[in-house]
Design a protein around this motif. Structure first.
Motif, short mmCIF file in Angstrom:
data_model
loop_
_atom_site.label_atom_id
_atom_site.label_comp_id
_atom_site.label_asym_id
_atom_site.label_seq_id
_atom_site.Cartn_x
_atom_site.Cartn_y
_atom_site.Cartn_z
N CYS A 35 0.74 -1.27 -0.03
CA CYS A 35 0.12 0.04 -0.03
C CYS A 35 0.87 1.16 -0.15
N ASN A 84 -0.61 4.25 -0.41
CA ASN A 84 -1.73 5.65 0.00
C ASN A 84 -1.12 6.30 1.15
N ILE A 85 -1.86 7.18 1.39
CA ILE A 85 -1.57 8.25 2.48
C ILE A 85 -1.11 7.73 3.70
N SER A 86 -1.79 6.91 4.53
CA SER A 86 -1.36 6.61 5.92
C SER A 86 -0.07 5.92 5.80
N CYS A 87 0.18 5.11 4.85
CA CYS A 87 1.26 4.21 4.87
C CYS A 87 2.54 4.98 4.16
N CYS A 109 -5.11 2.23 -0.87
CA CYS A 109 -5.40 1.71 0.50
C CYS A 109 -5.79 0.53 0.67
N SER A 146 -5.99 -0.80 6.04
CA SER A 146 -5.15 -1.41 7.43
C SER A 146 -4.36 -0.34 8.01
N CYS A 147 -4.74 0.89 7.52
CA CYS A 147 -4.05 2.05 7.76
C CYS A 147 -3.69 2.26 9.39
N MET A 179 2.03 -1.34 5.35
CA MET A 179 1.69 -2.59 5.30
C MET A 179 1.72 -3.11 3.76
N GLY A 220 -7.50 5.56 4.74
CA GLY A 220 -7.39 5.91 6.10
C GLY A 220 -8.19 5.08 6.96
#
Ligand SMILES: Cc1cc2nc3c(=O)[nH]c(=O)nc-3n(C[C@H](O)[C@H](O)[C@H](O)COP(=O)(O)O)c2cc1C
Ligand code: SF4
Ligand code: FES
Lengths: 154, 424
Positions: A80, A82-85, A121, A124-125, A130, B87
């Motif tokens: 992943c 995307n943003i949180s990762c 995503c 699993s943020c 992850m 998120g």
């Protein structure tokens, strides 16, 4: 050709829905399992079984990203990004994997064992960064953890 | 400390098994509901003030009341378990850890609206979740909570799991219906609304996982109990999934209306390394970001809307002072660009132009006037798209530019980031 069991499985799926077109998505998963990826032959067989035109199957296979239109390695590693990762180092995770496997994103190792992908995503943020390998999630990744995980697949 | 309601069983061993659920009072609400008049149940859900947890915050009881009463028309319930908003990871927790809570909520909803068949549309990547649901459904049939003439009543219900295959747009309710009918997930025009013409052309309710998980508790403990939690217009427990630069990322169940500051600093343990907060996304990436001065905003539908953003999925993404906002905004925009279904021109073409300009700004190849160009392009897309995806994309970008214009300008002028960059 699809196995007898697979054909039966697809036929049985029709009981779940009010129309046979709804079976295309689950049937394509059967094709992917049987052939390893979505083959033209497999798509035509699905159309045949469900009494649909082939285009009604092709258009589904091409719209949804989880249907692999090309063969992938035995272990499909999807990181992943995307943003949180990404905030917690997803790019670094991709670099580590890329270096260890000797391939770039979207490539497969010559022994056909690993394919590396960067994906959106995966829900699993809270345990970022992850990745998913086949059906399983691997969370809170570090370089050491990746080393261990790869070792278990070699 | 708020006593968890939705997550109360989450840490119990074998929480996903029916025995565990039954031992903790499971399926009592469904039993109680089967003895109630369906209008009474709908009224209870209305009175509870429950609003959809999928993002739009529409009254759940009201949505159910739109379903025609004619018993000869087949009706459907679809549970939206497509959870794809970056998120967000709350529905997955319910599905994997407490699937019976969802099934019980669905059973009550189906009874209330007169649906004999229901589908759970689960995103394809949730393989474990799909297995857990299939197992739980099997258990529920074997104990007589699903199937024909449930618990001796004349109510019968089948629940089926349908796996998606990787497309964020399937979370939009009409695209979800298209996908369930075996077509490309392109949103439908509304009206007609799904309550009239939904799945297979029949009246259909679409509800989020967390919304449905609230229902058994409302039946068990009453509408006024539920309505007393949090703000009057936006009540109930809410799952907040915190991620990013915090000490304790995770899922926190708190009363609706809990201030953002408390979520970040009291529950999620504050910012890593005691750094300063730079920006926070309050409800998944479609929700425009907030900054430090907004931290006292209560996390509920109306308070966040008043701030020009939204509660969305309740996914709180925290970014510390080292974060490059231009890069964060690009990652988010790349996502929307990738997930645009392509049905309407403003979104398909507009997001494509925006991503091109964003990439050059981020990569140090920006031209003078690019930031104004981005804002102009946002204006060309906003309000002109077929479904809310396109609007969400430009609202997120506008939020970033409006709060951090200087940083965007710096990128264009100096061909590099204003900050030295987080991300490890
Ligand atoms: C682009 C887009 C994506 C969405 N994704 C989801 C999702 O993943 N899960 C969800 O429950 N609702 C999602 N929604 C909201 C649904 O359209 C719908 O409002 C919701 O499922 C209704 O359920 P609720 O009333 O219980 O919230 C999305 C909406 C849009 C426009
Ligand atoms: S706004 Fe985007 S996602 Fe929605 S219908 Fe138009 S192209 Fe598709
Ligand atoms: S952002 Fe990586 S799993 Fe959600």
């Amino acid at each position: 050709m699809l196995s007898e069991g697979a054909v039966k499985e697809i036929n049985e799926l029709t009981g779940k829905y009010a129309n046979s077109r709804s079976v295309v998505m689950p049937a394509l998963y059967v094709v992917q399992r049987e052939y390893g990826y979505i083959t033209e032959e497999g798509m035509r067989e699905v159309a045949n079984i469900l009494g649909l035109r082939p285009i009604q199957v092709f258009e589904i296979a091409t719209f949804y990203t989880m249907y692999n239109k090309k063969p992938v390695g035995k272990y499909h590693i999807q990181v992943c990004t995307n943003i949180s990762c990404s905030l917690l180092g997803a790019e670094y995770i991709v670099d580590v994997l890329s270096k260890k496997l000797g391939i770039k994103v979207k490539e497969t190792t010559p022994d056909k064992k690993f394919t590396l992908s960067a994906v959106e995503c995966l829900g699993s943020c809270g345990t970022a960064p992850m990745m998913q390998i086949n059906d399983n999630y691997y969370e809170d990744l570090t370089e050491e953890k990746i080393e261990e995980i790869l070792k278990s697949f070699r | 400390m708020f006593e968890p309601i939705i997550l109360k069983n989450i840490n119990v061993p074998d929480s996903f098994k029916i025995e565990t659920y039954l031992n903790n009072g499971g399926y009592q609400a469904f039993k109680k509901a089967l003895k109630l008049n369906t209008d009474t149940i709908i009224q209870m859900v209305k009175d509870s003030g429950l609003r959809g947890r999928g993002g739009a915050g529409f009254s759940t009881g009201l949505k159910w009341s739109f379903i025609p009463k004619d018993p000869t028309i087949p009706k459907y319930l679809c549970c939206n378990a497509d959870e794809g908003e970056p998120g967000t990871y709350k529905d997955r927790a319910i599905i994997e850890k407490d699937p019976h809570q969802l099934i019980e909520g669905m059973a009550i909803a189906c009874y209330a609206i007169g649906a004999a068949n229901a589908y759970i549309y689960i995103r394809g990547e949730f393989a474990l979740g799909a297995d857990r649901l299939e197992d739980a459904i099997r258990e529920a049939y074997s104990k007589g909570y699903l199937g024909k003439n449930i618990l001796g009543s004349n109510f019968s219900l089948n629940i089926y799991v349908h796996r998606g295959a990787g497309a964020y747009i399937c979370g939009e309710e009409t695209a979800l219906l298209e996908s369930l009918e075996g077509r490309r997930a392109l949103p439908r025009i509304k009206p007609p609304f799904p309550a009239q013409v939904g799945l297979f052309g029949k009246p259909t309710v679409i509800n989020n996982v967390e919304t449905l998980a609230c229902v058994p508790h409302i039946i068990n403990r009453g509408a006024s109990w539920f309505a007393s939690i949090g703000p009057a217009k936006s009540p109930g427990p809410k799952l907040f999934g915190v991620s990013g630069h915090v000490n304790k990322p995770g899922l926190y169940e708190l009363p609706m209306g809990t201030p953002l500051r408390e979520i970040i600093y009291t529950y999620a343990g504050g910012i890593k390394g005691d750094r300063r907060l730079k920006a926070v996304i309050p409800g998944g990436v479609s929700a425009p970001m907030l900054i430090e001065k907004d931290l006292d905003t209560p996390m509920d539908f109306d308070s966040l809307a008043a701030k020009g953003t939204m509660l969305g999925s309740g996914a709180v993404v925290v970014m510390d002072e080292r974060t490059c906002i231009v890069k964060a905004a690009l990652i988010i925009h790349e996502f929307f660009h990738h997930e645009s279904c392509g049905k309407c021109t403003p979104c398909r073409e507009g997001l494509d132009w925006i991503v091109k300009v964003m990439r050059r700004v981020e990569h140090g190849e920006g031209k003078e006037g690019d930031i104004d160009l981005l804002l102009k392009l946002c204006g060309d897309v906003f309000g002109r798209t077929f479904c809310p995806l396109g609007d969400g994309a430009v609202m997120a970008l506008r939020g970033a530019i409006n709060n951090f214009k200087e940083e965007f300008e710096y990128h264009v002028k100096n061909k590099r980031c204003m900050v030295n960059g987080a991300g490890r």
